[in-house]
Scaffold this active site. Structure first.
Site, short mmCIF file in Angstrom:
data_model
loop_
_atom_site.label_atom_id
_atom_site.label_comp_id
_atom_site.label_asym_id
_atom_site.label_seq_id
_atom_site.Cartn_x
_atom_site.Cartn_y
_atom_site.Cartn_z
N HIS A 44 0.82 -1.22 0.00
CA HIS A 44 0.00 0.00 0.00
C HIS A 44 0.85 1.27 0.00
CE1 HIS A 44 0.29 0.33 4.52
NE2 HIS A 44 0.12 1.60 4.26
N ASP A 93 -0.04 -7.51 2.17
CA ASP A 93 0.47 -6.14 2.06
C ASP A 93 1.98 -6.14 2.20
OD1 ASP A 93 0.54 -3.41 1.86
OD2 ASP A 93 -0.20 -3.02 3.90
N SER A 191 4.04 2.79 8.17
CA SER A 191 3.76 1.71 7.23
C SER A 191 4.99 1.31 6.43
CB SER A 191 2.68 2.14 6.23
OG SER A 191 1.45 2.29 6.86
#
Length: 242
Positions: A44, A93, A191
Site C-alpha cells: 500500500h 500487504d 507503514s
C-alpha cells in the site's frame, strides 16, 4: 509511532525512510533493507506511485540531518500478486523495492535478518516497532526515529480485539502487537517499516500494514497494530529480491 521514545543512532540499521516526490521529497513510509539493492516494504506504500517518485534513505536517524546516510532511487518495485487493495485489511500487504543504485553496507547501514522459517508465531514476545510515523493526532512527523516495545499477541487475540471494527479481518499471515495499557502503537507514516523481534539477534518479523484510527484520522493505540507476517512470505521474498 504513538507513545514512543527516540531510537538511538544505528539501533535499527536496516530501517529506511521511504520518501515520495511531490514537488519536494518527503517521508511517506518506512522500509527495511534486504540487501544492497533490495528493500522490503508494504504494497500500500507504493500502489499507484511511479517508481521514479520513490527513493529510500539508509543510515538515517534524524530527518533533518542526512550526514552519513545513503540515498537510492527506486527503479521498480514488485507488489504481491494477491495484494488486497481496496479492502480495509490489506491482505498480502508486502512489496519489494528494487534500488537503482547499490547501498554500501557497514556501520549504521545493515541488511535485515528475517525469520529462518514459519515455525515461530512470536506470540508473547516483546518486540520493538520503529518509524518516523505520526506521534499524535496531527500530521506532524517526528524528526528523530521513534521506537516502542510492545508484546506480540496471537491471531485469535488480535481477532477478538478487532470485534466491532468495520472491515478489520485478521489472517494467519498477519502478526499483531498490542500495548496492554493502550498507550503506544504504530501510526500513519510507519507503514512499510519493520517489526523488530529478539530471536537469536534481532529479526524483522513484520511489515507495518495498518492500524485502527478514529474518523478524524487519529490512531487509536488501544487497538492492536497489524503487520504483514514476514515468515509467511519467505519464499516470495527470495523469489522477488535481488
Amino acid at each position: 509511532v504513538i507513545g514512543g521514545t527516540n531510537a538511538s543512532p544505528g539501533e535499527f540499521p536496516w530501517q529506511l525512510s521511504q520518501q515520495r516526490q511531490s514537488g519536494s521529497w518527503s517521508h511517506s513510509c518506512g522500509a527495511s533493507l534486504l540487501s544492497s539493492t533490495s528493500a522490503l516494504s508494504a504494497s500500500h506504500c507504493v500502489d499507484g506511485v511511479l517508481p521514479n517518485n520513490i527513493r529510500v534513505i539508509a543510515g538515517l536517524w534524524q530527518q533533518s540531518d542526512t550526514s552519513g546516510t545513503q540515498t537510492a532511487n527506486v527503479d521498480s518495485y514488485t507488489m504481491h500478486e494477491n495484494y488486497g487493495a481496496g479492502t480495509a485489511s490489506y491482505s498480502n500487504d508486502i512489496a519489494i523495492l528494487h534500488l537503482a543504485t547499490s547501498i554500501s553496507l557497514g556501520g549504521n547501514i545493515q541488511a535485515a535478518v528475517l525469520p529462518a522459517n514459519n515455525n515461530n508465531d512470536y506470540a508473547g514476545t516483546t518486540c520493538v516497532i520503529s518509524g518516523w510515523g505520526r506521534t499524535d493526532g496531527t500530521n506532524n512527523l517526528p524528526d528523530i526515529l521513534q521506537k516502542s516495545s510492545i508484546p506480540v499477541i496471537t491471531t485469535a487475540q488480535c481477532t477478538a480485539a478487532m470485534v466491532g471494527v468495520g472491515g478489520a479481518n485478521i489472517w494467519d499471515n498477519h502478526i499483531c502487537v498490542q500495548d496492554p495499557a493502550g498507550n503506544t502503537g504504530a501510526c500513519n507514516g510507519d507503514s512499510g517499516g519493520p517489526l523488530n523481534c529478539p530471536d537469536g539477534g534481532t529479526r524483522v518479523v513484520g511489515v507495518t500494514s495498518w492500524v485502527v484510527s478514529s474518523g478524524l484520522g487519529t490512531c487509536l493505540p488501544d487497538y492492536p497494530s497489524v503487520y504483514t507476517r514476514v515468515s509467511a512470505y519467505l519464499g516470495w521474498i527470495g523469489d522477488n529480491s535481488r
